[in-house]
Design a protein around this motif. Sequence first.
Motif, PDB file in Angstrom:
ATOM      1  N   PHE A 299       0.854  -1.190   0.000  1.00 23.37           N
ATOM      2  CA  PHE A 299       0.000   0.000   0.000  1.00 23.37           C
ATOM      3  C   PHE A 299       0.889   1.238   0.000  1.00 23.37           C
ATOM      4  CE2 PHE A 299      -2.454  -3.023   2.824  1.00 23.37           C
ATOM      5  CZ  PHE A 299      -3.353  -3.426   1.854  1.00 23.37           C
ATOM      6  N   SER A 300       0.370   2.312  -0.576  1.00 23.37           N
ATOM      7  CA  SER A 300       1.105   3.577  -0.536  1.00 23.37           C
ATOM      8  C   SER A 300       0.138   4.745  -0.658  1.00 23.37           C
ATOM      9  CB  SER A 300       2.146   3.650  -1.664  1.00 23.37           C
ATOM     10  OG  SER A 300       1.515   3.658  -2.931  1.00 23.37           O
ATOM     11  N   ILE A 325       4.305   0.658   2.614  1.00 23.32           N
ATOM     12  CA  ILE A 325       4.578  -0.485   3.480  1.00 23.32           C
ATOM     13  C   ILE A 325       4.807  -1.717   2.620  1.00 23.32           C
ATOM     14  CG2 ILE A 325       2.163  -1.215   3.798  1.00 23.32           C
ATOM     15  CD1 ILE A 325       2.908  -1.762   6.777  1.00 23.32           C
ATOM     16  N   ILE A 330       8.166  -0.170   6.806  1.00 24.17           N
ATOM     17  CA  ILE A 330       7.211   0.915   6.621  1.00 24.17           C
ATOM     18  C   ILE A 330       8.033   2.185   6.529  1.00 24.17           C
ATOM     19  CG2 ILE A 330       6.849   1.243   9.124  1.00 24.17           C
ATOM     20  CD1 ILE A 330       3.948   2.075   8.415  1.00 24.17           C
ATOM     21  N   GLY A 373      -5.710   4.807   6.941  1.00 24.66           N
ATOM     22  CA  GLY A 373      -4.629   4.349   7.802  1.00 24.66           C
ATOM     23  C   GLY A 373      -4.832   2.917   8.269  1.00 24.66           C
ATOM     24  N   LYS A 375      -5.570   0.227   6.681  1.00 22.98           N
ATOM     25  CA  LYS A 375      -4.979  -0.839   5.872  1.00 22.98           C
ATOM     26  C   LYS A 375      -3.527  -1.091   6.285  1.00 22.98           C
ATOM     27  CE  LYS A 375      -3.866   2.335   2.076  1.00 22.98           C
ATOM     28  NZ  LYS A 375      -4.522   3.062   0.990  1.00 22.98           N
ATOM     29  N   TYR A 376      -2.815  -0.030   6.694  1.00 19.42           N
ATOM     30  CA  TYR A 376      -1.442  -0.197   7.162  1.00 19.42           C
ATOM     31  C   TYR A 376      -1.428  -0.908   8.521  1.00 19.42           C
ATOM     32  CZ  TYR A 376      -0.339   3.193   3.514  1.00 19.42           C
ATOM     33  OH  TYR A 376      -0.211   3.838   2.304  1.00 19.42           O
ATOM     34  N   PHE A 379      -2.394  -4.583   8.058  1.00 16.12           N
ATOM     35  CA  PHE A 379      -1.269  -5.248   7.390  1.00 16.12           C
ATOM     36  C   PHE A 379      -0.210  -5.625   8.429  1.00 16.12           C
ATOM     37  CE2 PHE A 379       2.691  -5.489   5.041  1.00 16.12           C
ATOM     38  CZ  PHE A 379       2.342  -6.049   3.820  1.00 16.12           C
TER      39      PHE A 379
END
Length: 388
Positions: A299-300, A325, A330, A373, A375-376, A379
């Motif tokens: 993701f970015s 990430i 990260i 945020g 999703k990070y 993850f």
Amino acid sequence: MEQVLKRHRSIWFFLKATLGGIIKNIYGFECEPADPGKGPYLILANHNTDLDPALIALSFPDHMYFVASEHVFRKGFVSWLLKYFFAPISRTKGTTDATAALSVIRTIRQKSNVCLFAEGNRSFNGVTGPIFPATGKLAKATGASLVTYRFEGGYLTLPRWAHSIRKGRMIGRLVHVYTPEELKAMTPEEVNRHIREDIAEDAFDRQCMQPHPLRYRGKGLAEGLENALYFCPKCGKPGTLHSKDDLFFCDCGMSVRYTETGFFEGEDVPFSTVRDWDTWQNGRLKEYIDSLGDDEIAFSDENVKLIGVELGHKSRPLETGKLFITRTVIGVGSHSFPLEKVVSMGLMGTYKMMFSVEGVSYELRTAKNMYCGRKYLTFFQTLYPDRL
């Protein structure tokens, strides 16, 4: 010390008397008067809205102190007001904060009550989250009574992912009071089990228990859902979901309507609730992680600020750039941190993140547009499930 406590209690009861009715009306809040017995006591509750501390205050007869996220201490004059009138106990999200635990114990031993939210986070999917493993140990160490308290209807009143509040019905009630003697007879794990059972809440099961599901009315009911749900169940891709008014849809054509009862409707609805969608999403995330190479970006997001959090609640901007990430790191721009060295990670609100690396805390904050945020966070938690 007595003068400080007198000031805190005076503003406490003044605000309860003057603002209590307004807050109850805004949230549609009803509370059963709590009778926890003689204090001091430690209150543990589930967490759904930004004003949960005020709502708990309306339920209890006595003054109490709250454990609050460290970031509220970095808001200048507002932080000064909070400290002067309420003196919350600071806890840094994204860390295992022993200092906060010691402050809780010290405050209770000074004959004051303390409230903390056992999950440390508001729910994204309507289900009470896991509690910190050390919670039971803390409850025993205080030597005080433990009071468990549960909010019902809070998630549908103000979903964590949402942009707006909804008018419906929210209830707060005391669940159980455990005496110091009862706590002494339990192991920390047994205390944790009782806490989990007492504060457990499922917004959608609660709706299904009603003769007729309650309605939570408002505008833009679906707006912000992409802060919680980031994988499309039709095409399986991340980052392609959008929201407008009461519609939640994907670039691939999948579309559902979020209703006033909190359930999804539409043709070929993949899931009826955020909870069920999120359960599927967790499995999809594991598949996605397994498909990635170690250095492949999962993701970015552009224009994210990396901020160093220093002692004394001071912030130091480090860089603004692309947040990314992978399975191993990260980073933001030229700064990168090995995930294996990240102690833990947490979210403040919907997108502000905090994490700690080798004793140093960092905050991630958007410079322009909001990003997901969560999703990070999920993850990281999927890779390291033991690091709350």
